[in-house]
Design a protein around this motif. Structure first.
Motif, short mmCIF file in Angstrom:
data_model
loop_
_atom_site.label_atom_id
_atom_site.label_comp_id
_atom_site.label_asym_id
_atom_site.label_seq_id
_atom_site.Cartn_x
_atom_site.Cartn_y
_atom_site.Cartn_z
N TYR A 100 1.39 -6.56 -5.74
CA TYR A 100 1.97 -6.25 -4.44
C TYR A 100 0.98 -6.56 -3.32
O TYR A 100 1.32 -7.24 -2.35
CB TYR A 100 2.39 -4.77 -4.38
CG TYR A 100 2.77 -4.33 -2.98
CD1 TYR A 100 3.99 -4.72 -2.43
CD2 TYR A 100 1.92 -3.56 -2.21
CE1 TYR A 100 4.34 -4.34 -1.14
CE2 TYR A 100 2.25 -3.17 -0.94
CZ TYR A 100 3.46 -3.57 -0.40
OH TYR A 100 3.79 -3.21 0.87
N TYR A 101 -0.25 -6.10 -3.48
CA TYR A 101 -1.24 -6.35 -2.44
C TYR A 101 -1.62 -7.83 -2.38
O TYR A 101 -1.89 -8.36 -1.30
CB TYR A 101 -2.48 -5.46 -2.61
CG TYR A 101 -2.20 -4.07 -2.14
CD1 TYR A 101 -1.99 -3.80 -0.79
CD2 TYR A 101 -2.11 -3.01 -3.04
CE1 TYR A 101 -1.71 -2.52 -0.34
CE2 TYR A 101 -1.83 -1.73 -2.60
CZ TYR A 101 -1.62 -1.49 -1.25
OH TYR A 101 -1.34 -0.22 -0.81
N TYR A 136 -1.68 -4.37 -7.84
CA TYR A 136 -2.49 -5.52 -7.42
C TYR A 136 -1.61 -6.71 -7.02
O TYR A 136 -1.92 -7.42 -6.07
CB TYR A 136 -3.47 -5.93 -8.52
CG TYR A 136 -4.60 -4.97 -8.69
CD1 TYR A 136 -5.62 -4.88 -7.75
CD2 TYR A 136 -4.65 -4.12 -9.79
CE1 TYR A 136 -6.65 -3.98 -7.89
CE2 TYR A 136 -5.69 -3.22 -9.96
CZ TYR A 136 -6.68 -3.14 -9.01
OH TYR A 136 -7.71 -2.25 -9.15
#
Length: 127
Positions: free
Chosen positions: A83-84, A81
């Motif tokens: 990273y996104y 999460y």
């Protein structure tokens, strides 16, 4: 904890985008009015409310993903999460940068770069 710097960056991005989204939601008319003037001499002059809505959605998605990523990183050392969230933050900032450059607001564009650098670092560390 081995991911302190990544966690700090995610919290930074969360604060940045959630506060900005809050401002757009609760001061929509003022933002649209100011941005119509800001983009009056650009191709976006007739698209300001739609463009602002797109930016608002991206900011909220970025902020929420960064919050979820902060929690995930803290509790499980998971990075998905975060990273996104960092990636969406970069995309959002690139859209904002494009708008500032289009409006020939070079000082505004420079300010966005200040936010872009930590967002890219977060993408790198969380990848």
């Amino acid at each position: 904890m081995h991911n302190t710097a990544s966690l700090l960056l995610l919290v930074f991005l969360s604060i940045t985008f959630i506060q900005s989204g809050y401002d757009k939601i609760f001061y929509w008319k003022e933002n649209v009015s100011w941005l119509k003037e800001h983009f009056a001499k650009t191709q976006l002059k007739n698209q300001v409310p739609l463009a602002l809505a797109h930016v608002l959605v991206l900011e909220l998605v970025s902020g929420i993903l960064c919050i979820a990523g902060s929690i995930e990183l803290y509790l499980t050392n998971g990075k998905l999460y975060g990273y996104y969230g960092a990636l969406f933050s970069c995309i959002t900032l690139l859209m904002l940068l494009f708008g500032q450059r289009l409006a020939k607001d070079y000082d505004g564009a420079r300010t966005i770069v200040i936010y872009f650098v930590p967002a890219v670092i977060a993408v790198y560390w969380l990848n």
